[in-house]
Write a protein that holds these residues in place. Structure first.
Motif, short mmCIF file in Angstrom:
data_model
loop_
_atom_site.label_atom_id
_atom_site.label_comp_id
_atom_site.label_asym_id
_atom_site.label_seq_id
_atom_site.Cartn_x
_atom_site.Cartn_y
_atom_site.Cartn_z
N ILE A 173 6.88 9.77 7.61
CA ILE A 173 8.15 9.29 7.05
C ILE A 173 7.93 8.84 5.60
O ILE A 173 8.70 9.15 4.70
CB ILE A 173 8.74 8.14 7.91
CG1 ILE A 173 8.99 8.64 9.34
CG2 ILE A 173 10.01 7.58 7.27
CD1 ILE A 173 9.44 7.56 10.32
N GLU A 174 6.81 8.11 5.39
CA GLU A 174 6.49 7.63 4.03
C GLU A 174 6.49 8.77 3.02
O GLU A 174 7.01 8.63 1.91
CB GLU A 174 5.11 6.93 4.05
CG GLU A 174 4.63 6.52 2.66
CD GLU A 174 3.21 5.95 2.63
OE1 GLU A 174 2.67 5.53 3.67
OE2 GLU A 174 2.63 5.93 1.53
N ILE A 175 5.93 9.91 3.40
CA ILE A 175 5.78 11.01 2.43
C ILE A 175 6.85 12.09 2.58
O ILE A 175 6.75 13.14 1.95
CB ILE A 175 4.37 11.64 2.52
CG1 ILE A 175 4.10 12.19 3.93
CG2 ILE A 175 3.29 10.66 2.11
CD1 ILE A 175 2.92 13.13 3.96
N PRO B 108 -10.02 6.10 4.04
CA PRO B 108 -9.14 5.06 4.60
C PRO B 108 -8.39 4.24 3.56
O PRO B 108 -8.87 4.02 2.46
CB PRO B 108 -10.13 4.17 5.35
CG PRO B 108 -11.41 4.30 4.61
CD PRO B 108 -11.44 5.71 4.06
N THR B 109 -7.21 3.76 3.96
CA THR B 109 -6.50 2.73 3.20
C THR B 109 -7.08 1.38 3.64
O THR B 109 -7.87 1.32 4.58
CB THR B 109 -4.99 2.74 3.53
OG1 THR B 109 -4.84 2.43 4.93
CG2 THR B 109 -4.35 4.08 3.24
N CYS B 110 -6.64 0.30 2.99
CA CYS B 110 -7.09 -1.05 3.41
C CYS B 110 -6.80 -1.26 4.89
O CYS B 110 -7.65 -1.76 5.64
CB CYS B 110 -6.32 -2.14 2.67
SG CYS B 110 -6.61 -2.22 0.92
N PHE C 26 -1.85 -4.00 -7.78
CA PHE C 26 -0.63 -4.39 -7.06
C PHE C 26 -0.55 -3.52 -5.81
O PHE C 26 -0.23 -2.34 -5.88
CB PHE C 26 0.55 -4.12 -8.01
CG PHE C 26 1.84 -4.80 -7.63
CD1 PHE C 26 2.10 -5.19 -6.32
CD2 PHE C 26 2.79 -5.07 -8.60
CE1 PHE C 26 3.28 -5.81 -5.99
CE2 PHE C 26 3.99 -5.69 -8.28
CZ PHE C 26 4.23 -6.06 -6.97
N SER C 27 -0.86 -4.13 -4.68
CA SER C 27 -1.06 -3.31 -3.48
C SER C 27 -0.28 -3.79 -2.27
O SER C 27 -0.26 -4.99 -1.96
CB SER C 27 -2.55 -3.33 -3.14
OG SER C 27 -2.77 -2.74 -1.87
N ALA C 28 0.27 -2.84 -1.56
CA ALA C 28 0.91 -3.13 -0.28
C ALA C 28 -0.12 -3.08 0.85
O ALA C 28 0.23 -3.16 2.02
CB ALA C 28 2.03 -2.13 -0.02
O1 C5P Z 1 -2.25 -0.13 -2.04
P1 C5P Z 1 -0.97 0.57 -1.61
O2 C5P Z 1 0.25 -0.12 -2.11
O3 C5P Z 1 -1.02 2.02 -1.90
O4 C5P Z 1 -0.97 0.42 0.02
C1 C5P Z 1 -0.05 1.02 0.82
C2 C5P Z 1 -0.57 2.15 1.67
O5 C5P Z 1 -1.08 1.68 2.90
C3 C5P Z 1 0.57 3.07 2.03
O6 C5P Z 1 0.55 4.23 1.24
C4 C5P Z 1 0.42 3.36 3.53
O7 C5P Z 1 0.25 4.73 3.81
C5 C5P Z 1 -0.80 2.59 3.94
N1 C5P Z 1 -0.59 1.84 5.21
C6 C5P Z 1 -1.48 2.02 6.25
N2 C5P Z 1 -1.31 1.32 7.42
C7 C5P Z 1 -0.29 0.45 7.56
C8 C5P Z 1 0.61 0.25 6.50
C9 C5P Z 1 0.42 0.97 5.33
O8 C5P Z 1 -2.42 2.82 6.12
N3 C5P Z 1 -0.16 -0.23 8.69
#
Ligand code: C5P
Ligand code: MG
Length: 286
Positions: free
Chosen positions: A84-86, A54-56, A152-154
Motif C-alpha cells: 500500500i505504501e508504494i 532491513p529498515t529500522c 528525519f525518520s519514521a
Molecule cells: O526512515 P523512514 O522515514 O524511511 O522510515 C520509514 C520506513 O519504515 C517506511 O518506508 C516503511 O516501509 C518502514 N516500516 C517498516 N515497518 C513498520 C513501519 C514502517 O519497515 N512497522
C-alpha cells in the motif's frame, strides 16, 4: 554540469533548474547550507546482492528480541501494508489512515515483547543493516565543513542512532527526529515517546520542532534526501528558505512511480545504491 549528473541512474525533469539551484547555493556559500535526510532506504541501502536490506523496524522484527509468533504478525503487517505504501494508484489521503494503522499495530506488538534497551546494540550489530556506499564521505564531509545534518525518520530513533554510531559517523553535527522508545526504570520498553512520526506526517513533525529550524535560520539553502513522496515535506519547518534541491531515491516499483518522482524531486536516482550523486553535489558546494 557535474559529471555525476550524467550517471545512468540519474533522471531529471529539468536539468537547467538543477543547475540554477546549484549555482545559487555555491554563490551563497556552504555556511548557508543544511542537509535534511530521511533514513530508511535513503541513507541505508534498499538491497544488497539481490536481497532486501532491513529498515529500522525490520532490524527488530528479524531479531532475537521478538518471539516467533510476533515475528509472524509483524511480517503479516509488512506484507499487507508495504504494498500500500508504494502503490502509485492510491492517493495520500487514502493511504494515510492505513499507514497510521500499520505503525500503531507494529508498535503495539513491539511493546508487548518487553524489549530490553541493553540488547539493542547487539541486535543492530547482528543485523543486515547497511548504509549506502559512500556514507562515510557524506557524514565526514558534512562534519568537517560544519554543515548540519538532520536525519528525519519514521523509523525508530534508538535503532537508527545505533546504526550510525556503530558505523562511526554519529558526529556532533547530526540531529535526529524520529520515533524514540520509552523504557521503564529497569530498561524494558513500555511505549514510544511523543507524537508518532509515520511516512505521511513529516510536515507536522517538522512544525513541532520550530526550535531546531530557528537555530538554523542562517542556513536557508537546503539539500533534501528522501525515498518516499512523504519525505518531500521534511523541510517544511525551514525558516526563510531560499533554495531547496530535492534528491529522491526511487528503489522499488520504478516504472509505475517514475513520473510522480520526476514531478516532485529535482533529481531522481533510479535503483542507485550509492551516495555518489549527493556526495558530488556536496563536494561542489564546499
Ligand atoms: O526512515 P523512514 O522515514 O524511511 O522510515 C520509514 C520506513 O519504515 C517506511 O518506508 C516503511 O516501509 C518502514 N516500516 C517498516 N515497518 C513498520 C513501519 C514502517 O519497515 N512497522
Ligand atoms: Mg525512507
Amino acid at each position: 554540469m557535474l559529471a555525476e549528473l550524467s550517471n545512468p541512474s540519474v533522471c531529471m525533469r529539468d536539468p537547467q533548474r538543477v543547475q540554477d539551484i546549484l549555482q545559487s547555493m555555491v554563490k551563497a556559500g556552504s555556511n548557508t547550507v543544511q542537509v535534511i535526510s530521511d533514513f530508511d532506504m535513503t541513507l541505508t541501502r534498499f538491497a544488497h546482492n539481490g536481497k532486501r536490506c532491513p529498515t529500522c523496524h525490520n532490524i527488530l522484527d528479524d531479531s532475537k528480541l521478538i518471539s516467533s509468533d510476533c515475528r509472524q504478525k509483524l511480517k503479516e503487517l509488512l506484507n499487507k501494508y508495504y504494498p500500500i505504501e508504494i502503490d502509485s494508484s492510491r492517493s495520500v489521503e487514502e493511504k494515510l489512515p492505513l499507514m497510521v494503522e500499520w505503525w500503531t499495530k507494529a508498535h503495539e506488538i513491539l511493546v508487548e515483547q518487553k524489549i530490553r534497551k541493553d540488547l539493542l546494540a547487539s541486535v543492530v550489530q547482528e543485523s543486515d543493516a547497511m548504509l549506502r556506499e559512500g556514507y562515510q564521505l557524506l557524514f565526514d564531509h558534512l562534519h568537517e565543513h560544519s554543515i548540519p545534518l538532520l536525519i528525519f525518520s519514521a523509523g525508530i530513533g534508538d535503532i537508527l542512532e545505533e546504526v550510525i554510531r556503530q558505523a562511526g559517523v554519529f558526529h556532533p553535527n547530526v540531529k535526529v527526529f524520529s520515533n524514540y522508545m520509552d523504557f521503564d526504570e529497569s530498561g524494558v520498553l513500555k511505549a514510544f515517546k511523543g507524537e508518532l512520526i509515520h511516512i505521511y506526517n513529516k510536515r507536522e513533525g517538522a512544525l513541532l520542532n520550530t526550535g531546531h529550524f530557528q537555530e538554523l535560520r542562517t542556513r536557508p539553502n537546503v539539500l533534501l534526501l528522501g525515498d518516499s513522496l512523504g519525505d518531500l515535506t521534511m523541510a517544511d519547518g525551514v525558516q526563510d528558505m531560499e533554495n531547496i534541491l530535492k534528491i529522491g531515491f526511487l528503489n522499488d516499483k520504478v516504472e509505475e512511480r517514475k513520473q510522480s518522482y520526476l514531478d516532485s524531486y529535482d533529481i531522481v536516482l533510479v535503483k542507485d545504491e550509492t551516495l555518489e550523486v549527493p556526495n558530488a553535489i556536496l563536494l561542489y558546494l564546499t
